[in-house]
Design a protein around this motif. Sequence first.
Motif, mmCIF file in Angstrom:
data_model
loop_
_atom_site.group_PDB
_atom_site.id
_atom_site.type_symbol
_atom_site.label_atom_id
_atom_site.label_comp_id
_atom_site.label_asym_id
_atom_site.label_seq_id
_atom_site.Cartn_x
_atom_site.Cartn_y
_atom_site.Cartn_z
ATOM 1 N N VAL A 1 0.904 -1.241 0.184
ATOM 2 C CA VAL A 1 -0.099 -0.132 -0.010
ATOM 3 C C VAL A 1 0.486 1.454 0.023
ATOM 4 O O VAL A 1 2.074 1.398 0.548
ATOM 5 C CB VAL A 1 -0.356 0.226 1.174
ATOM 6 N N ALA A 3 0.309 4.961 0.370
ATOM 7 C CA ALA A 3 -0.229 6.600 0.894
ATOM 8 C C ALA A 3 0.482 7.434 0.897
ATOM 9 O O ALA A 3 1.135 7.715 1.119
ATOM 10 C CB ALA A 3 -1.287 6.334 1.705
ATOM 11 N N GLU A 73 -8.129 5.142 6.719
ATOM 12 C CA GLU A 73 -8.138 5.031 5.307
ATOM 13 C C GLU A 73 -7.490 3.445 4.538
ATOM 14 O O GLU A 73 -7.736 2.693 3.725
ATOM 15 C CB GLU A 73 -7.571 6.236 4.615
ATOM 16 N N TYR A 74 -6.215 3.288 5.321
ATOM 17 C CA TYR A 74 -5.526 2.317 5.221
ATOM 18 C C TYR A 74 -5.063 0.913 6.013
ATOM 19 O O TYR A 74 -4.062 0.876 6.977
ATOM 20 C CB TYR A 74 -3.842 2.203 5.120
#
Length: 129
Positions: A1, A3, A73-74
């Motif tokens: 991920v 970000a 969000e993650y």
Amino acid sequence: VYASMPNGTKDIFGKLSRRLNEEFDININEKDMERILQKGYVKDMDGETHDLSILDPLKDNYIYDIITSLKAEYRQIGQADKVFIIGGGAISFKEDIKKYIKNDVVFVENPRFANANSFHKVAQLSFND
């Protein structure tokens, strides 16, 4: 991920410098804060040295807000083997960040340059679908 968070250090450095100015009747600005945080103290106009514990609530709230946003969000961030922290101000808040991220946290060398490279990487990943 991958970000990226919009929160930069200029705003928090401004808040921290204003707090020191109010408390100790000195005149510093956000450009001074990285150096002051590295030293761990500030001197007032009379030359008296003061620790920076007065800044702890502001720093803690700032880091907490960023980490909470990232985790919301993650959600996978908690399962990551490593979390790489970049950005020019990251080093100033190293210990504060470690309070909230329990993963293996890596603070990259030359974080200002890494920040620009990472923004480029996020843009590439976002637009190469």
